[in-house]
Motif scaffolding. Structure first.
Motif, PDB file in Angstrom:
ATOM      1  N   TRP A  57      55.520 -96.471 -68.243  1.00  0.00           N
ATOM      2  CA  TRP A  57      56.252 -95.806 -69.323  1.00  0.00           C
ATOM      3  C   TRP A  57      55.495 -95.988 -70.646  1.00  0.00           C
ATOM      4  CZ3 TRP A  57      62.308 -96.452 -69.203  1.00  0.00           C
ATOM      5  CH2 TRP A  57      62.803 -95.835 -68.060  1.00  0.00           C
ATOM      6  N   PHE A  58      55.024 -97.202 -70.882  1.00  0.00           N
ATOM      7  CA  PHE A  58      54.285 -97.463 -72.113  1.00  0.00           C
ATOM      8  C   PHE A  58      52.998 -96.649 -72.159  1.00  0.00           C
ATOM      9  CE2 PHE A  58      56.869-101.342 -72.856  1.00  0.00           C
ATOM     10  CZ  PHE A  58      57.055-101.214 -74.218  1.00  0.00           C
ATOM     11  N   GLU A  59      52.286 -96.597 -71.055  1.00  0.00           N
ATOM     12  CA  GLU A  59      51.058 -95.810 -71.034  1.00  0.00           C
ATOM     13  C   GLU A  59      51.339 -94.343 -71.342  1.00  0.00           C
ATOM     14  OE1 GLU A  59      47.726 -97.675 -68.147  1.00  0.00           O
ATOM     15  OE2 GLU A  59      49.492 -96.880 -67.099  1.00  0.00           O
ATOM     16  N   SER A  60      52.374 -93.779 -70.727  1.00  0.00           N
ATOM     17  CA  SER A  60      52.697 -92.371 -70.946  1.00  0.00           C
ATOM     18  C   SER A  60      53.114 -92.129 -72.394  1.00  0.00           C
ATOM     19  CB  SER A  60      53.823 -91.927 -70.002  1.00  0.00           C
ATOM     20  OG  SER A  60      53.410 -92.011 -68.648  1.00  0.00           O
ATOM     21  N   ALA A  61      53.936 -93.025 -72.939  1.00  0.00           N
ATOM     22  CA  ALA A  61      54.403 -92.859 -74.321  1.00  0.00           C
ATOM     23  C   ALA A  61      53.254 -92.974 -75.311  1.00  0.00           C
ATOM     24  CB  ALA A  61      55.480 -93.890 -74.635  1.00  0.00           C
ATOM     25  N   LEU A  62      52.345 -93.888 -75.076  1.00  0.00           N
ATOM     26  CA  LEU A  62      51.201 -94.047 -75.970  1.00  0.00           C
ATOM     27  C   LEU A  62      50.267 -92.849 -75.887  1.00  0.00           C
ATOM     28  CD1 LEU A  62      50.451 -97.844 -75.409  1.00  0.00           C
ATOM     29  CD2 LEU A  62      51.276 -96.793 -77.528  1.00  0.00           C
ATOM     30  N   GLU A  63      50.113 -92.305 -74.713  1.00  0.00           N
ATOM     31  CA  GLU A  63      49.281 -91.118 -74.556  1.00  0.00           C
ATOM     32  C   GLU A  63      49.858 -89.927 -75.326  1.00  0.00           C
ATOM     33  OE1 GLU A  63      46.479 -90.376 -73.397  1.00  0.00           O
ATOM     34  OE2 GLU A  63      45.875 -92.010 -72.078  1.00  0.00           O
ATOM     35  N   ALA A  64      51.186 -89.894 -75.467  1.00  0.00           N
ATOM     36  CA  ALA A  64      51.854 -88.744 -76.075  1.00  0.00           C
ATOM     37  C   ALA A  64      51.922 -88.821 -77.601  1.00  0.00           C
ATOM     38  CB  ALA A  64      53.263 -88.601 -75.502  1.00  0.00           C
TER      39      ALA A  64
ATOM     40  N   ARG B  52      65.259 -97.571 -71.048  1.00  0.00           N
ATOM     41  CA  ARG B  52      65.395 -98.433 -69.864  1.00  0.00           C
ATOM     42  C   ARG B  52      66.840 -98.861 -69.647  1.00  0.00           C
ATOM     43  NH1 ARG B  52      67.035-101.137 -66.487  1.00  0.00           N
ATOM     44  NH2 ARG B  52      66.411-103.218 -65.797  1.00  0.00           N
ATOM     45  N   TYR B  53      67.520 -99.279 -70.696  1.00  0.00           N
ATOM     46  CA  TYR B  53      68.871 -99.826 -70.540  1.00  0.00           C
ATOM     47  C   TYR B  53      69.967 -98.773 -70.605  1.00  0.00           C
ATOM     48  CZ  TYR B  53      67.087-104.589 -70.709  1.00  0.00           C
ATOM     49  OH  TYR B  53      66.437-105.756 -70.412  1.00  0.00           O
ATOM     50  N   MET B  54      69.748 -97.721 -71.387  1.00  0.00           N
ATOM     51  CA  MET B  54      70.798 -96.727 -71.565  1.00  0.00           C
ATOM     52  C   MET B  54      70.590 -95.505 -70.678  1.00  0.00           C
ATOM     53  SD  MET B  54      72.523 -98.477 -73.619  1.00  0.00           S
ATOM     54  CE  MET B  54      73.846 -97.278 -73.769  1.00  0.00           C
ATOM     55  N   GLY B  55      69.376 -95.298 -70.188  1.00  0.00           N
ATOM     56  CA  GLY B  55      69.104 -94.184 -69.295  1.00  0.00           C
ATOM     57  C   GLY B  55      68.832 -92.864 -69.982  1.00  0.00           C
ATOM     58  N   HIS B  56      68.697 -92.868 -71.308  1.00  0.00           N
ATOM     59  CA  HIS B  56      68.429 -91.636 -72.054  1.00  0.00           C
ATOM     60  C   HIS B  56      67.839 -91.977 -73.404  1.00  0.00           C
ATOM     61  CE1 HIS B  56      71.903 -92.302 -74.755  1.00  0.00           C
ATOM     62  NE2 HIS B  56      72.506 -92.773 -73.670  1.00  0.00           N
ATOM     63  N   ASP B  57      67.310 -90.995 -74.094  1.00  0.00           N
ATOM     64  CA  ASP B  57      66.786 -91.180 -75.440  1.00  0.00           C
ATOM     65  C   ASP B  57      67.895 -90.962 -76.462  1.00  0.00           C
ATOM     66  OD1 ASP B  57      64.267 -91.708 -74.478  1.00  0.00           O
ATOM     67  OD2 ASP B  57      63.586 -89.634 -74.643  1.00  0.00           O
ATOM     68  N   ASP B  58      67.645 -91.390 -77.685  1.00  0.00           N
ATOM     69  CA  ASP B  58      68.608 -91.236 -78.774  1.00  0.00           C
ATOM     70  C   ASP B  58      67.858 -90.724 -79.997  1.00  0.00           C
ATOM     71  OD1 ASP B  58      70.181 -92.023 -81.209  1.00  0.00           O
ATOM     72  OD2 ASP B  58      71.576 -92.798 -79.704  1.00  0.00           O
ATOM     73  N   GLU B  59      68.247 -89.563 -80.494  1.00  0.00           N
ATOM     74  CA  GLU B  59      67.542 -88.954 -81.624  1.00  0.00           C
ATOM     75  C   GLU B  59      67.619 -89.814 -82.878  1.00  0.00           C
ATOM     76  OE1 GLU B  59      65.530 -86.390 -81.657  1.00  0.00           O
ATOM     77  OE2 GLU B  59      65.829 -86.272 -79.480  1.00  0.00           O
TER      78      GLU B  59
ATOM     79  N   LEU C  98      61.654 -97.139 -75.964  1.00  0.00           N
ATOM     80  CA  LEU C  98      61.471 -97.237 -74.517  1.00  0.00           C
ATOM     81  C   LEU C  98      62.470 -98.204 -73.890  1.00  0.00           C
ATOM     82  CD1 LEU C  98      57.580 -97.201 -74.152  1.00  0.00           C
ATOM     83  CD2 LEU C  98      59.195 -95.309 -74.102  1.00  0.00           C
ATOM     84  N   TRP C  99      62.760 -99.279 -74.577  1.00  0.00           N
ATOM     85  CA  TRP C  99      63.742-100.218 -74.043  1.00  0.00           C
ATOM     86  C   TRP C  99      65.140 -99.596 -74.066  1.00  0.00           C
ATOM     87  CZ3 TRP C  99      61.889-103.584 -71.046  1.00  0.00           C
ATOM     88  CH2 TRP C  99      60.638-104.164 -71.283  1.00  0.00           C
ATOM     89  N   HIS C 100      65.409 -98.768 -75.051  1.00  0.00           N
ATOM     90  CA  HIS C 100      66.680 -98.040 -75.049  1.00  0.00           C
ATOM     91  C   HIS C 100      66.747 -97.138 -73.829  1.00  0.00           C
ATOM     92  CE1 HIS C 100      69.383 -94.659 -76.017  1.00  0.00           C
ATOM     93  NE2 HIS C 100      70.089 -95.559 -76.700  1.00  0.00           N
TER      94      HIS C 100
END
Length: 337
Positions: free
Chosen positions: A289-296, A241-248, A237-239
Motif C-alpha cells: 500500500w505504501f509503495e503504491s501510494a508513494l508512486e502516485a 486500513r482500520y476504517m476500510g475507506h478513505d476520508d476526504e 493509509l492507516w485510516h
C-alpha cells in the motif's frame, strides 16, 4: 534635543523573507526611536505569503509595530510610496531606516531624516535573494520562524515493525538535528490503556492535525533538515486500513503537510510484536500500500532495505546527494578537532 534620537521611525520593505539583516536594521531603528513601525509590502502571488512574513517579523522583533499593506505600486516611485506612507500612518515619520539607495529619495519626499544602516552588508552579510536562492546555505542568518519554512523535511514511512522509528532516531543523530515521533502510536497507547478497540474517522483527523502541528513546531529548531517518523500522508493509509475507506477531510489535512523526501523502510527484517501492532500477516500488504501510494504522489521517494547501519548509510547518501550543503554543514570547522 538629541539629533540622533527620533520619535517615530519607519522601516519598509518586502522582507521576502525576513532575515537577521532585517532584524539588525529594525533593532537599530528601535535603539534610536521612541516608536518604530515596520511596513511590509506584499502581494498574494509572493512565494511566501505576506501574512506569514508579518507574523514572523512580529516574533523576531516584538518591540516593533508591524503593518502589512498591499504592494500595488511602482516600487521605483518614491514619491508615491511617501504619499501612501503618510496616509497609512496618518502623519510623516521623523526618520526612515533603510539599507538601500532609495532611502534618500523616499525620505526627501517624506520630509524626514534617512538613516542608512549597513548598506554594504558587512555587519550582516545576507539578503532576501540569497535566502530564497539557498536557504540552507544561509541558515545562520535566519531565525526560528523562517527556518521552519525552509527546513527540508525527510519523512520515514513504512508498515509495522519495519524500523521507521529506529531510522528516524539514527538519522537525526547523524545529522545533528531534530526529529518528530509518530503521534499515532502515542495516541494508540493511550487508547489501548483505556481498553478501547473501536476506531472512528474523527480520531484519525485529530492524529493528522496534531502530527502536522508537531512537525511545524519541530521544523523551527531543525538543523537544515527535519526527520519525521511518519506524517499525515501515512495517516491516510492507516485510516484506510482500520476504517476500510478513505476520508476526504483527512486527505485535505494530509495535503497541508510538507515533505521534501520520503524514505520507505523495507519489510524484509524480522517482525517484532510490541503489544500494539496488528501482526506480521498484515505487514506485507501494508508495505505494498505504501509503495503504491508513494508512486502516485509527486514527492521523491526511495526504498531502504538491509540492516540498521546499511539503511542509515544509504539514507545519508540520498540526503547529501539532494542537498550537499547539509553534509557541508556537518563538517568540522578548519582547524577543529
Amino acid at each position: 534635543m538629541n539629533p540622533d534620537r527620533f520619535g517615530l521611525g519607519v522601516v519598509i520593505g518586502k522582507f521576502l523573507p525576513p532575515h537577521r539583516g532585517h532584524r539588525f536594521l529594525i533593532e537599530t531603528a528601535l535603539s534610536r526611536c521612541d516608536r518604530v513601525i515596520v511596513i511590509i509590502c506584499g502581494k498574494p502571488i509572493d512565494p511566501i505569503p505576506p501574512e506569514f512574513r508579518a507574523r514572523w517579523l512580529s516574533e523576531m522583533v516584538p518591540s516593533a509595530e508591524v503593518m502589512l499593506i498591499d504592494d500595488r505600486y511602482d516600487e521605483n516611485d518614491s514619491r508615491v510610496w511617501a504619499e501612501n506612507t503618510i496616509g497609512w500612518l496618518g502623519r510623516a515619520p521623523d526618520a526612515v531606516f533603510t539599507s538601500e539607495d532609495y532611502g534618500d529619495r523616499y525620505a526627501s519626499h517624506l520630509g524626514c531624516a534617512h538613516v542608512l544602516v549597513d548598506k554594504a552588508r558587512i555587519t550582516i552579510p545576507c539578503s532576501g535573494t540569497a535566502v530564497r536562492t539557498d536557504a540552507l546555505a544561509m541558515w545562520d542568518f535566519i531565525d526560528a520562524p523562517v527556518r521552519g519554512w525552509f527546513a527540508k523535511r525527510v519523512v520515514i514511512v513504512g508498515a509495522e515493525s519495519t524500523g521507521t522509528t529506529t531510522l528516524a532516531m539514527d538519522l537525526a543523530s547523524a545529522l545533528r538535528t531534530t526529529w518528530v515521533s509518530e503521534y499515532g502510536r502515542e495516541y494508540s497507547e493511550v487508547k489501548q490503556a483505556r481498553g478501547e478497540a473501536i476506531w472512528e474517522s474523527a480520531e484519525f483527523l485529530d492524529i493528522a492535525r496534531e502530527q502536522n502541528r508537531r512537525e511545524d513546531l519541530a521544523a523551527r529548531e531543525a538543523n537544515r533538515v527535519l526527520i519525521c517518523d511518519t506524517n499525515s500522508f501515512a495517516t491516510m493509509l492507516w485510516h484506510r486500513r482500520y476504517m476500510g475507506h478513505d476520508d476526504e477531510r483527512l486527505n485535505a489535512i494530509a495535503d497541508e503537510c510538507r515533505a521534501d523526501l520520503y524514505l520507505l523502510t523495507g519489510d524484509e527484517i524480522p517482525f517484532v510484536q510490541d503489544g500494539l501492532r496488528d501482526g506480521e500477516h498484515i505487514r506485507n500488504d501494508m508495505h505494498r500500500w505504501f509503495e503504491s501510494a508513494l508512486e502516485a504522489q509527486s514527492v521523491p521517494w526511495h526504498l531502504l532495505r538491509g540492516g540498521r547501519e546499511q539503511r542509515v548509510k544509504d539514507a545519508l547518501a540520498i540526503i547529501f546527494a539532494r542537498w550537499p550543503v547539509i553534509e557541508e554543514g556537518l563538517a568540522p570547522a578548519p582547524g577543529g578537532v
